[in-house]
Design a protein around this motif. Structure first.
Motif, PDB file in Angstrom:
ATOM      1  N   ASP A  55       0.829  -1.211   0.000  1.00 35.43           N
ATOM      2  CA  ASP A  55       0.000   0.000   0.000  1.00 35.43           C
ATOM      3  C   ASP A  55       0.862   1.259   0.000  1.00 35.43           C
ATOM      4  OD1 ASP A  55      -2.352  -1.430  -0.088  1.00 35.43           O
ATOM      5  OD2 ASP A  55      -2.800  -1.208   2.054  1.00 35.43           O
ATOM      6  N   LEU A  56       1.933   1.252   0.780  1.00 28.74           N
ATOM      7  CA  LEU A  56       2.823   2.413   0.826  1.00 28.74           C
ATOM      8  C   LEU A  56       3.491   2.648  -0.519  1.00 28.74           C
ATOM      9  CD1 LEU A  56       4.539   1.944   4.310  1.00 28.74           C
ATOM     10  CD2 LEU A  56       2.859   3.691   3.674  1.00 28.74           C
ATOM     11  N   ALA A  57       3.846   1.563  -1.205  1.00 29.33           N
ATOM     12  CA  ALA A  57       4.530   1.680  -2.493  1.00 29.33           C
ATOM     13  C   ALA A  57       3.561   1.892  -3.654  1.00 29.33           C
ATOM     14  CB  ALA A  57       5.363   0.429  -2.756  1.00 29.33           C
ATOM     15  N   GLY A  58       2.293   1.598  -3.442  1.00 27.19           N
ATOM     16  CA  GLY A  58       1.320   1.623  -4.529  1.00 27.19           C
ATOM     17  C   GLY A  58       0.776   2.989  -4.874  1.00 27.19           C
ATOM     18  N   GLY A  59       1.347   4.036  -4.333  1.00 23.25           N
ATOM     19  CA  GLY A  59       0.899   5.381  -4.673  1.00 23.25           C
ATOM     20  C   GLY A  59      -0.371   5.805  -3.969  1.00 23.25           C
ATOM     21  N   ARG A  60      -0.776   5.065  -2.947  1.00 26.10           N
ATOM     22  CA  ARG A  60      -2.003   5.415  -2.224  1.00 26.10           C
ATOM     23  C   ARG A  60      -1.781   6.526  -1.211  1.00 26.10           C
ATOM     24  NH1 ARG A  60      -4.593  -0.528  -0.991  1.00 26.10           N
ATOM     25  NH2 ARG A  60      -4.546  -1.240  -3.147  1.00 26.10           N
ATOM     26  N   VAL A  61      -0.509   6.748  -0.845  1.00 23.90           N
ATOM     27  CA  VAL A  61      -0.181   7.815   0.096  1.00 23.90           C
ATOM     28  C   VAL A  61       0.969   8.629  -0.462  1.00 23.90           C
ATOM     29  CG1 VAL A  61      -0.957   6.579   2.160  1.00 23.90           C
ATOM     30  CG2 VAL A  61       1.388   6.337   1.423  1.00 23.90           C
ATOM     31  N   ARG A  62       1.036   9.874  -0.048  1.00 23.68           N
ATOM     32  CA  ARG A  62       2.131  10.747  -0.454  1.00 23.68           C
ATOM     33  C   ARG A  62       3.394  10.293   0.270  1.00 23.68           C
ATOM     34  NH1 ARG A  62       4.059  15.511   1.771  1.00 23.68           N
ATOM     35  NH2 ARG A  62       2.364  15.487   3.282  1.00 23.68           N
ATOM     36  N   THR A  64       6.738  10.567   2.105  1.00 22.51           N
ATOM     37  CA  THR A  64       7.424  11.524   2.973  1.00 22.51           C
ATOM     38  C   THR A  64       8.568  10.798   3.670  1.00 22.51           C
ATOM     39  OG1 THR A  64       6.078  10.999   4.920  1.00 22.51           O
ATOM     40  CG2 THR A  64       5.231  12.729   3.426  1.00 22.51           C
ATOM     41  N   ASP A  65       9.349  11.551   4.427  1.00 26.96           N
ATOM     42  CA  ASP A  65      10.402  10.920   5.226  1.00 26.96           C
ATOM     43  C   ASP A  65       9.801   9.921   6.207  1.00 26.96           C
ATOM     44  OD1 ASP A  65      12.287  12.424   3.915  1.00 26.96           O
ATOM     45  OD2 ASP A  65      12.520  13.901   5.530  1.00 26.96           O
ATOM     46  N   ARG A  66       8.638  10.261   6.742  1.00 24.44           N
ATOM     47  CA  ARG A  66       7.974   9.390   7.723  1.00 24.44           C
ATOM     48  C   ARG A  66       7.509   8.082   7.087  1.00 24.44           C
ATOM     49  NH1 ARG A  66       4.923  11.710  12.765  1.00 24.44           N
ATOM     50  NH2 ARG A  66       6.822  12.876  12.633  1.00 24.44           N
ATOM     51  N   ALA A  72      10.942   1.290   5.675  1.00 22.51           N
ATOM     52  CA  ALA A  72      12.227   0.666   6.033  1.00 22.51           C
ATOM     53  C   ALA A  72      12.063  -0.245   7.249  1.00 22.51           C
ATOM     54  CB  ALA A  72      13.281   1.734   6.295  1.00 22.51           C
ATOM     55  N   ALA A  73      11.318   0.207   8.251  1.00 21.52           N
ATOM     56  CA  ALA A  73      11.090  -0.609   9.446  1.00 21.52           C
ATOM     57  C   ALA A  73      10.268  -1.850   9.103  1.00 21.52           C
ATOM     58  CB  ALA A  73      10.392   0.211  10.526  1.00 21.52           C
ATOM     59  N   LEU A  74       9.299  -1.700   8.208  1.00 18.46           N
ATOM     60  CA  LEU A  74       8.502  -2.845   7.773  1.00 18.46           C
ATOM     61  C   LEU A  74       9.375  -3.849   7.020  1.00 18.46           C
ATOM     62  CD1 LEU A  74       5.329  -0.911   6.599  1.00 18.46           C
ATOM     63  CD2 LEU A  74       5.422  -2.529   8.519  1.00 18.46           C
ATOM     64  N   ALA A  75      10.271  -3.349   6.161  1.00 18.84           N
ATOM     65  CA  ALA A  75      11.176  -4.232   5.416  1.00 18.84           C
ATOM     66  C   ALA A  75      12.087  -4.995   6.373  1.00 18.84           C
ATOM     67  CB  ALA A  75      11.999  -3.420   4.422  1.00 18.84           C
ATOM     68  N   ASP A  97       5.777   2.411  17.595  1.00 15.80           N
ATOM     69  CA  ASP A  97       6.096   3.833  17.688  1.00 15.80           C
ATOM     70  C   ASP A  97       5.862   4.539  16.355  1.00 15.80           C
ATOM     71  OD1 ASP A  97       6.817   3.356  20.316  1.00 15.80           O
ATOM     72  OD2 ASP A  97       8.984   3.384  19.905  1.00 15.80           O
ATOM     73  N   LEU A  98       6.313   3.927  15.262  1.00 15.97           N
ATOM     74  CA  LEU A  98       6.138   4.551  13.943  1.00 15.97           C
ATOM     75  C   LEU A  98       4.669   4.629  13.547  1.00 15.97           C
ATOM     76  CD1 LEU A  98       9.144   2.953  12.058  1.00 15.97           C
ATOM     77  CD2 LEU A  98       8.845   5.383  12.589  1.00 15.97           C
ATOM     78  N   LEU A  99       3.913   3.595  13.858  1.00 15.59           N
ATOM     79  CA  LEU A  99       2.484   3.616  13.526  1.00 15.59           C
ATOM     80  C   LEU A  99       1.723   4.607  14.409  1.00 15.59           C
ATOM     81  CD1 LEU A  99       1.877  -0.150  12.827  1.00 15.59           C
ATOM     82  CD2 LEU A  99       1.709   1.719  11.174  1.00 15.59           C
ATOM     83  N   ALA A 100       2.127   4.741  15.653  1.00 19.72           N
ATOM     84  CA  ALA A 100       1.486   5.724  16.527  1.00 19.72           C
ATOM     85  C   ALA A 100       1.742   7.133  16.016  1.00 19.72           C
ATOM     86  CB  ALA A 100       1.999   5.576  17.962  1.00 19.72           C
ATOM     87  N   ASP A 101       2.945   7.367  15.475  1.00 14.20           N
ATOM     88  CA  ASP A 101       3.281   8.666  14.904  1.00 14.20           C
ATOM     89  C   ASP A 101       2.524   8.924  13.608  1.00 14.20           C
ATOM     90  OD1 ASP A 101       5.023   9.239  16.944  1.00 14.20           O
ATOM     91  OD2 ASP A 101       6.835   8.758  15.800  1.00 14.20           O
ATOM     92  N   ALA A 102       2.053   7.867  12.977  1.00 14.42           N
ATOM     93  CA  ALA A 102       1.375   7.993  11.684  1.00 14.42           C
ATOM     94  C   ALA A 102      -0.112   7.669  11.827  1.00 14.42           C
ATOM     95  CB  ALA A 102       2.034   7.063  10.675  1.00 14.42           C
TER      96      ALA A 102
END
Length: 121
Positions: A55-62, A64-66, A72-75, A97-102
């Protein structure tokens, strides 16, 4: 006078590669494609991690660094589950932590919500 050759005895060997002799060549083969065995919870998390990465790579979201940091953490999580059969506690906390920030991302993408749910968020 007969020369005595050294004696070599090899017992049960598992998970090792070795060679004997001056022209010997060691070749290692792993069964099962090298993936570590996983329990159902690890399989479920791995599927969810892969879906969120898609989903992140599929162009569904803009991008960003976040989102790059999350990807990267998912990989790394995917790699760790494949290598060891599970994701360690520090890896899981990093994802939490990353998901809470997002939070906006988790509300937008069902796959992010699935991963968050599997992490106990």
């Amino acid at each position: 006078m007969a020369s005595e050759e050294p004696t070599v005895r090899i017992g049960d060997v598992s998970g090792s590669t070795f060679a004997i002799g001056s022209h010997a060549r060691a070749v290692s083969h792993q069964q099962g494609g090298g993936a570590a065995p996983r329990d159902e919870a690890a399989e479920e998390l791995l599927r969810a991690v892969r879906e969120l990465r898609a989903d992140l790579a599929g162009g569904r979201v803009r991008q960003t660094d976040r989102t790059a940091e999350l990807d990267a953490a998912l990989a790394e999580t995917e790699d760790e589950i494949n290598r060891t059969g599970a994701a360690g506690p520090s890896r899981l906390q990093r994802l939490r932590d990353l998901l809470a920030d997002a939070q906006a991302l988790t509300a937008l993408l069902a796959s992010a919500g699935t991963v968050a749910g599997l992490l106990g968020m």
